[in-house]
Design a protein around this motif. Structure first.
Motif, mmCIF file in Angstrom:
data_model
loop_
_atom_site.group_PDB
_atom_site.id
_atom_site.type_symbol
_atom_site.label_atom_id
_atom_site.label_comp_id
_atom_site.label_asym_id
_atom_site.label_seq_id
_atom_site.Cartn_x
_atom_site.Cartn_y
_atom_site.Cartn_z
ATOM 1 N N LEU A 200 -3.667 22.290 -1.534
ATOM 2 C CA LEU A 200 -2.564 21.646 -0.826
ATOM 3 C C LEU A 200 -1.875 22.697 0.015
ATOM 4 N N CYS A 201 -1.435 22.291 1.204
ATOM 5 C CA CYS A 201 -0.839 23.237 2.144
ATOM 6 C C CYS A 201 0.429 22.656 2.737
ATOM 7 N N PHE B 250 -2.219 25.885 -4.228
ATOM 8 C CA PHE B 250 -1.226 25.702 -3.169
ATOM 9 C C PHE B 250 -1.222 26.917 -2.246
ATOM 10 N N THR B 251 -1.063 26.647 -0.948
ATOM 11 C CA THR B 251 -0.899 27.722 0.022
ATOM 12 C C THR B 251 0.014 27.265 1.142
ATOM 13 N N SER B 252 0.699 28.201 1.749
ATOM 14 C CA SER B 252 1.488 27.911 2.947
ATOM 15 C C SER B 252 0.815 28.484 4.192
ATOM 16 N N ASP B 253 -0.358 29.097 4.015
ATOM 17 C CA ASP B 253 -1.059 29.779 5.110
ATOM 18 C C ASP B 253 -2.219 28.899 5.587
ATOM 19 N N VAL C 167 -5.272 18.831 1.509
ATOM 20 C CA VAL C 167 -4.269 17.984 2.141
ATOM 21 C C VAL C 167 -3.205 18.892 2.728
ATOM 22 N N VAL C 168 -2.917 18.693 4.009
ATOM 23 C CA VAL C 168 -1.971 19.543 4.732
ATOM 24 C C VAL C 168 -0.776 18.702 5.143
ATOM 25 N N GLY C 169 0.381 19.003 4.574
ATOM 26 C CA GLY C 169 1.583 18.207 4.798
ATOM 27 C C GLY C 169 1.863 17.372 3.568
ATOM 28 N N LEU D 76 -8.287 27.685 6.515
ATOM 29 C CA LEU D 76 -9.440 27.312 7.332
ATOM 30 C C LEU D 76 -10.597 28.298 7.227
ATOM 31 N N THR D 77 -10.354 29.477 6.686
ATOM 32 C CA THR D 77 -11.438 30.460 6.532
ATOM 33 C C THR D 77 -12.189 30.275 5.217
#
Length: 377
Positions: free
Chosen positions: A34-35, A82-85, A10-12, A90-91
């Protein structure tokens, strides 16, 4: 062997908290990551920060608090990262799909990147902030069949599917006129600033109701849209209409819509009427009456699949996305539906803002059916 699940990120993570809650509690999903550019929502989920202590600028509502509590308590949440990248996300080969819950201006960039990376994409509405951005998403989606779905949850809600079943049964005959009125409290800050000159109430939220009309019409292309609107209760940072009336002409079908954003009503916010050649449906999103020559009967719409969901149809929307990715089923809210909604919302916004009728022929340069004339649509 257990059935495969859709490994999802989930992004956002503000409105995206509802998607976190939904996917954690859905048997066809594995929530992997989660991003967000901010760690704050992640810290709500981990308990490092209390969501209840946030100030009014965070625009936190009771349902956000419930999503956090229910998600954090789920046994599978411990495995979520969790990531902010986003580019690095996507890789990852262990992630099949992304659910994008982002500001409109980011939809094109994030959706196209994900599609080009081979991911399945569920994007919140509208399709994009501009028509050209929507065309770029569509071009990428055409290269990756059944990899893009637009998140119009109302069209997957028990209300809409129940009405569609009644239409398909022939009980009310061919639909001819629909009216949907919606009244609620003032716009939230995030939803009351223009992204471009053709932006406002019809593009910010009206797309849901415009999509409902499109689906109930049998997916007919509209011919003309008339409207009036005004900003009658201005605030310092308010830029577009808080009330208006809209009428849409299809081939053999008509739709009408009125909206206000003055206050939250104490009772029902919606009023729905669908008139067919042999009967009608009248009520709201939770309960309605089917009235024909055989008499009247009341229909109670099934309740939400998960108790803490705020938006009707959210769980069923995730059903459809999983079916697209895991079963290869083409969703109703594909890129074609997204482009038709973009064009309809664009024309409706002009009609409401300028108080006039917009003919479809006026928008020939952005009519996707002409640009993509090689499609089945």
């Amino acid at each position: 062997m257990p059935a495969p699940t859709l490994r999802t990120a989930v992004v956002g993570l503000l409105q995206g908290l509802e998607n976190v809650y939904s996917t954690l509690h859905h048997p066809r999903y594995t929530l992997s990551a989660l991003c967000d550019v901010s760690r704050r929502p992640w810290e709500w989920l981990t308990g490092e920060r209390k969501i209840e202590d946030e100030g009014p600028e965070a625009a936190i509502f009771p349902h956000h608090i419930q999503w956090v509590k229910r998600s954090a308590a789920h046994p599978d949440f411990a495995a979520v990262e969790f990531t902010s990248d986003y580019d690095a996300l996507l890789t990852r080969e262990d992630i099949d799909a992304v659910i994008l819950v982002l500001p409109d201006v980011l939809h094109r960039e994030y959706a196209v990147k994900a599609l080009e990376a081979g991911k399945f994409v569920l994007s919140t509405k509208p399709m994009a902030a501009t028509v050209e951005d929507a065309f770029e998403i569509a071009a990428a989606a055409r290269k990756h069949t059944n990899h893009f779905m637009l998140g119009f949850q109302l069209t997957y809600s028990p209300f809409t599917t129940t009405v569609l079943d009644i239409i398909a049964s022939g009980e009310i005959g061919a639909p001819r006129v629909v009216r949907f009125d919606y009244h609620r409290g003032p716009w939230r800050p995030v939803h009351r600033r223009k992204y471009d000159e053709v932006d406002g109430a019809m593009r910010k939220e009206g797309g849901h109701w415009l999509d409902l009309f499109y689906r109930l019409s049998g997916q007919l292309p509209w011919r003309a849209i008339s409207g009036f609107g005004a900003l009658d209760k201005p605030e310092n940072d308010f830029e577009f209409e808080d009330n208006g009336i809209l009428a849409i002409d299809y081939d053999g079908f008509r739709a009408a819509h009125s909206f206000t954003y003055f206050r939250d009503p104490l009772g029902e916010k919606e009023d729905f009427l669908l008139v067919g050649e042999k009967g009608l449906i009248r009520g709201d999103l939770e309960r309605f009456t089917v009235d024909t020559d055989a008499g009247a009967r009341e229909v109670v719409v099934p309740s939400k699949a998960l108790p803490e969901l705020y938006h009707t149809g959210y769980y069923e929307m995730h059903d459809e996305f999983a079916a697209m990715a895991l079963d290869g089923r083409e969703p109703y809210t594909s890129w074609q539906t997204g482009l038709e909604n973009t064009l309809t919302s664009y024309a409706a916004q002009i009609a409401v803002a300028e108080g006039r009728t917009v003919q479809r022929g006026e928008l020939a340069d952005i009519d996707w059916r002409q640009r993509f004339s090689d499609t089945k649509a």
